[in-house]
Every structure is written in C-alpha cells, then in structure tokens.
Design a protein around this motif. Structure first.
Motif, PDB file in Angstrom:
ATOM      1  N   ASN A 127       0.804  -1.217   0.000  1.00  0.00           N
ATOM      2  CA  ASN A 127       0.000   0.000   0.000  1.00  0.00           C
ATOM      3  C   ASN A 127       0.844   1.277   0.000  1.00  0.00           C
ATOM      4  O   ASN A 127       0.306   2.381   0.111  1.00  0.00           O
TER       5      ASN A 127
ATOM      6  N   VAL B  28       1.856   1.509  -5.162  1.00  0.00           N
ATOM      7  CA  VAL B  28       0.585   1.891  -5.808  1.00  0.00           C
ATOM      8  C   VAL B  28       0.854   2.542  -7.170  1.00  0.00           C
ATOM      9  O   VAL B  28       0.205   2.230  -8.167  1.00  0.00           O
TER      10      VAL B  28
ATOM     11  N   GLN C 211       2.393  -0.207  -9.637  1.00  0.00           N
ATOM     12  CA  GLN C 211       1.413  -1.173 -10.145  1.00  0.00           C
ATOM     13  C   GLN C 211       0.368  -0.495 -11.028  1.00  0.00           C
ATOM     14  O   GLN C 211      -0.212  -1.131 -11.896  1.00  0.00           O
TER      15      GLN C 211
ATOM     16  N   ARG D  60      -2.586   0.407 -10.313  1.00  0.00           N
ATOM     17  CA  ARG D  60      -3.924  -0.212 -10.172  1.00  0.00           C
ATOM     18  C   ARG D  60      -5.009   0.850 -10.037  1.00  0.00           C
ATOM     19  O   ARG D  60      -6.115   0.675 -10.510  1.00  0.00           O
ATOM     20  N   SER D  61      -4.675   1.974  -9.379  1.00  0.00           N
ATOM     21  CA  SER D  61      -5.693   3.011  -9.146  1.00  0.00           C
ATOM     22  C   SER D  61      -5.390   4.219 -10.028  1.00  0.00           C
ATOM     23  O   SER D  61      -4.243   4.453 -10.401  1.00  0.00           O
TER      24      SER D  61
ATOM     25  N   GLN E 187       6.576  -2.838 -17.728  1.00  0.00           N
ATOM     26  CA  GLN E 187       6.178  -2.381 -16.386  1.00  0.00           C
ATOM     27  C   GLN E 187       6.955  -1.125 -15.991  1.00  0.00           C
ATOM     28  O   GLN E 187       6.391  -0.169 -15.456  1.00  0.00           O
TER      29      GLN E 187
END
Length: 647
Positions: free
Chosen positions: A87, A92, A95, A97-98, A172
């Motif tokens: 987290n 974050v 990745q 993701r958000s 990535q």
C-alpha cells in the motif's frame, strides 16, 4: 582529491564566458549577453531563504509554521512499515492499479489529518523510486536535516547492479516512468488551491529533491532531477491558472469600480481587491519556487555527466518557455539551450531543437527570439549536417522557421548548406530540405509575368535551373523524391509539357538544349514516382507498407498522367526524334501508363502514333539506352492480358 561522480568539476566545465566552443567539452563556453552573468549561488538556508514570508492562502486558510526543513513541526505515532508495503505510494504508483488522481486525493486527505506522516510517505516514495531499499524512520524525519537523511540513504544504497527503476527495461518500468511523472504533476495540480502555499509541503519537497539531485549516486540524481523538472512544469501550469484568474479578477474589479457610486457594491470591491492581492502573492510565491528550483537544480543538472539528465533538462525548459513565455522566454534562460546545442550526445541536441521549434513557430514570440537567433544561427545551420538524422531533420525544420520569421538573418551561404541536402541519401532529411526549398525558392507568384500557362511555370523553370546548377545530374530522382510530396508542381504534367512543346510567351526566354534535357529528366522521374509511389533506390530508411490512402493516391496519379501523356507523348517524341538522350528518357513514360485507358477512352489513334514513332526511333538510332527503352516499352504494350495487345 576524487571528485563527485555526479558533477563536472569547475575545471572541466567552467561557467561560460564567450560564444566560441571547444568540441571536446560536453558543453560550450559562451554567453548570450556578454555583459550579463547570472548569479547562481543558492542561499545556505534553502528555499525558505528566498521565499516571500506571508500568512494568507487561497480560501483564507491559516498556515502553520514549521521548525526547519526536516519537518520537526509535529508529533507523530506511526508503526514503522517495511519498504515493500503493497500500500506504499511507490507500490501503488508502480502497479498503476488506481487512477493517480484518486491516489493523490487520498494522500492529500492523509496530509490534512497528519502532515508529518503524509510527508514521510512522500519522502519515502522518492527514495524508493530511485531504487533505494533504505527507509526513513519517523525519528530521522523529526531530528535530521534532509542532507543528513540523504547521506544515511546513500550509505544504505545497493549500487552494485547499477539498475534503478527509471532505466530498467520492460513494459512495467516504462509504465512506471510515465506514472511517476504524472504523479508529481497531478499532486501539484490537486494541491494548487490549498496546501501548496502552507510553507511546509513545498519547502520540504523542494529541499529533498534539491539535495537528491546533487547526490553522487546516479539513481538519486536522475530520479530527483526528473521529479524536480516535472514539479517545475506543474508549477508553471499553476502560474498560468493564477495569471488567468488575476486577469479575470482585475477585469471584474475595474468593471465594478467604473459603476455609478449609487450602484457600486463596496463589499464586492473590497472582496475583489482582497482576492487580487491574494492571487498576486500566490503568483509571487510560485515564481519564487520556480526561480529557486531553476537555480538550485536546473543550472547544475543541465550539464550533468549523464546525458539522460541533460535531455530531461532541455525537454522541460522547452515546456516552460512554450507555456509560460512571459516568464521563461528570455535570453537569460534561452542561453542554456543555445550552449547545449553543442552537446556530444545526439538525443540531448535533439531535445534542444524540439524545445526551440514551437518557439519559432509562434509569430507573436519571434521578437523575443531575435538575439538568440543572431547568436546561435550558425550552430543551428551546421546541425543540418548532423550525423544523427533525427537531429538533422529538426535542424532543417528550425532553419525553415527562422527563414519565415527572421528572413534577413540567413545568408545565401547558409541557405546553400540546406539546399544540398535535397540530394541526401536519408529520405527524411532530404524531404525536410525540400520543404526549405519550397519556402525559399518555389513560392507561387500570382502576379508573375510571362505567358499565362500555369502558376507553376516560373517555378518549374527555377527547378530546372536549380538542378543544372547542382551539377548532380545522375540524382534527378533524388531531387524529385525530396519535393514530390510537398510541392504540387511536381505533378503538373501540363505545365511541363507546355514548356517543352509550346512557343514561349512574349516575355519568356525559350528553354535551351540543356534546360530541355534537364526538364525531361525531372519530368520522367516525377512520372515514375507518381505512378509507383516508390522512392528511388538507395534512399533510406525503407518505407513501411503504403496505406490504403497512399495506394489510392498512386492509382489516381497514374490515371491522370496516362490521360495526359497519351495525348502529348507522340508530339514530344516527334519533336525530339533526333536527340538520343531525350528520346531514351521520354520512351520510359509509357511503361508507367494505365494501358487500359487506350481502349476505354478511345485513344487507339494515339496508340497508333506511338507505335509508328517507336518504329521510326528504332530505325533511326543505334544508341543502347534508346533501343533498350524502346524494347521495354514494346514488351509492356504487348502484354497478352491487354485489349490493345492485338494492335
């Protein structure tokens, strides 16, 4: 004494003094204003030493003071978390993701709850983004200056592999780099109406990034410079918003003030006056941040030993000049791009040219570029011959812009340098040079005298003269390829054949033999390229597969040229029947015809004329080139699949 890996020593990279350069240095010496030298000594007390101390922010929130850059202003109780926490901001962002705006909004909420904890997360984020496994503890944050924290992180850095996120390969990490830059910019955008002015957040972030950007550790230096430059670009956007708001507020204030006394709202006037003052103070604060970061990061890093860092600096300064030209488009900033045009590394030179192109492309900015252009024009012209083709192409485009807006600055010799590039073996360079030729030599003149054939008549005459004076007659196809996509005269078959067949007008000179030969060669090269869509052999890089649109263009061109030359070619062959060189060229034209048109357009009579003329030519000439061209044309006409085959 061993010098830091991150910085050139003063001996190696002295502060520029004059325009002459030594090619062995990464950067040239040289100053735009011989009488001006910027003082780049950063005050010891850091960013807050030059900021304008004040206590008001947009929205009327008060500010908390801070006890030093290390962020000792508040108590905190937090569990120490490992650096691989899924987290953490780093994970974050890595990745992805958000949505980054949500990530930033969450962080801002956390900052409003406890700014020390949130700031620690942000500091840790920058440390991890550099690939460092070290962790800043709450204790370190509360008791140590940033310089001490960086020293501690440097000790914990595992530099053996040399790898760190910004230079690691794979999709990535490519995505990470994009997210990293976007995160910095979104953070500033989302903070711009509140905490950016709290004299705590930006003080600490700027201080940390400044320290990291000066580190001996390449990963820290590279990562922090990228973050600092993106931070400056985001602050430029904030300054632009403030500028718009200031203009609006000033207009509203003036409108209210000019009302009759009985209609004027005193409270509204006071509110607008207060708002204007607040916006002016905020603008001053943002400019202070930009000035400080420019002096403490950019001025040192634009000449870093690492070319990637130099490229970042040149790219971002271009953004600042384009967006916020009121502040940055000034010789005291432009000179850094000018000096770096001499960089040893192609990508850095390219970034300089890419930064300059939009500045020259905007007519309203041209007056601000005049001194720079005078100082660095010779270097830009020389870069049209750069060994890196991308750099050469951009240099030619820049010369085109200079020619448009600063026509008197380019000498004939400068222009000749660029003219010669239409014969370059590299297609993009040659076509860029073709655009320069169009701009300089081939501008249609609606009022041109002479016989009213076509607006292109004088241009084609100039093209023939240019070709003759170039003395590269075996390279006609190269010249045509440089111009055919950018100048419509290259497919004006009617204009070309009129010049060859018709009597000159009252104010026109007839073409001499050499001009006729050259025009025929150019015309045949144009026919070949228009009908095939293929550039000449040897001109690279090889083109990708043509698009549907390009294929249709080739098909349309082929039909048009066939319809024209079916009618005119017999006359041309008859006129030049005795001239082997001209006939050998003209006889190539039917090989590019859409031959079905002979029957669909009922042109059998012209086909008979062509066949008779080929027969006469074969009887008359024993030149190998002429006979080969005739044989090849016969072969094309005798294709058994065609309706004309029987003739």
């Amino acid at each position: 004494m061993a010098r830091k890996r991150g910085r050139l020593s003063e001996e190696e990279c002295p502060e520029p003094q004059n325009i002459e350069v030594d090619a062995d240095d990464i950067f040239p010496a040289g100053d735009i204003h011989d009488h001006e030298a910027l003082d780049f000594h950063v005050e010891e007390q850091g960013f807050r030493g030059i900021r304008n101390k004040r206590r008001r922010v947009v929205g009327g929130r008060g500010r908390g003071g801070t006890r030093g850059r290390g962020g000792r202003g508040g108590r905190r109780a937090v569990q120490e978390s490992p650096t691989d926490d899924p987290n953490s901001l780093f994970e974050v962002v890595k990745q992805g993701r958000s949505a980054l705006q949500c990530v930033v909004d969450d962080w801002i909420e956390a900052y409003k709850q406890d700014r020390d904890i949130a700031l620690l997360d942000l500091m840790q984020f920058f440390i991890q983004c550099a690939g460092c496994k070290g962790r800043i503890t709450p204790q370190m944050q509360a008791t140590m200056e940033h310089a001490q924290i960086i020293r501690k992180m440097t000790e914990e850095f595992e530099e053996e592999s040399g790898d760190y996120p910004l230079i690691m390969s794979g999709p990535q990490w490519k995505k990470f780099r994009t997210n990293f830059c976007e995160f910095v910019q979104v953070m500033v955008r989302q903070c711009q109406y509140s905490i950016i002015y709290d004299q705590y957040l930006m003080d600490n972030v700027i201080s940390l990034l400044t320290g990291l950007s000066d580190s001996q550790v390449r990963a820290f230096r590279h990562t922090a410079t990228l973050a600092a430059m993106k931070l400056m670009t985001a602050l430029v956007d904030v300054a632009l918003n403030l500028s718009i708001n200031l203009d609006n507020t000033q207009r509203q204030y003036e409108a209210e003030r000019q009302k009759n006394r009985d209609k004027r709202a005193t409270e509204r006037l006071e509110m607008l006056l207060s708002k204007r003052q607040e916006l002016e103070e905020n603008m001053e604060e943002i400019k202070n941040m930009l000035t400080y970061m420019f002096k403490s990061v950019f001025v040192h890093r634009y000449r870093d030993t690492l070319p990637e860092i130099r490229s970042i600096c040149m790219y971002e300064i271009g953004q600042w000049m384009k967006k916020f030209h009121q502040h940055f488009l000034d010789d005291s900033y432009l000179k850094y791009i000018g000096w770096t045009l001499h960089d040893k590394v192609g990508d850095v030179r390219l970034k300089c040219l890419q930064a300059l192109l939009p500045l020259y492309g905007a007519e309203e900015l041209t007056s601000k570029m005049e001194l720079f252009t005078n100082k660095f024009k010779d270097r830009i012209v020389a870069m049209t011959l750069d060994k890196e083709y991308d750099v050469a192409v951009h240099a030619v485009k820049l010369v085109i812009s200079i020619h448009k807006y600063h026509r008197d600055i380019l000498t004939d010799k400068d222009c000749e340098h660029v003219y010669e590039l239409v014969y370059s073996s590299h297609r993009a360079v040659a076509q860029a040079a073709g655009e320069f030729l169009n701009e300089r030599l081939f501008q249609p003149d609606e009022e041109a005298g002479g016989k009213k054939r076509s607006i292109n008549t004088p241009l084609i005459r100039d093209l023939v003269q240019f070709f003759i004076e170039s003395e590269l007659h075996e390279h006609g196809a190269y010249l045509v390829d440089s111009l055919i996509e950018s100048n419509p005269m290259m497919k004006d078959w009617e204009c070309m054949t009129d010049l060859l067949l018709e009597e000159p007008g009252p104010q026109e000179e007839p073409l001499d033999d050499r001009q006729e030969t050259s025009l025929i060669e150019i015309m045949v090269c144009c026919v070949k390229q228009a009908a095939t869509g293929e550039p000449p052999v040897g001109r690279g890089p090889n083109r990708k597969q043509p698009s549907v649109k390009e294929l249709k263009q080739v098909s349309d061109d082929r039909i048009k040229l066939t319809e024209h030359f079916i009618m005119t070619l017999p006359s041309l062959l008859a006129k030049y029947l005795a001239d082997a060189e001209k006939i050998a060229n003209l006889m190539l034209i039917p090989q590019y015809f859409e031959l079905e048109i002979y029957t669909t357009s009922r042109q059998e009579k012209n086909l008979d004329s062509l066949l008779k003329l080929i027969h006469d030519i074969v009887e008359r000439h024993n030149d190998t080139d002429v006979l080969e061209a005739c044989a090849k044309t016969y072969e094309v006409l005798c294709n058994e699949e065609l309706a004309i085959h029987s003739r």
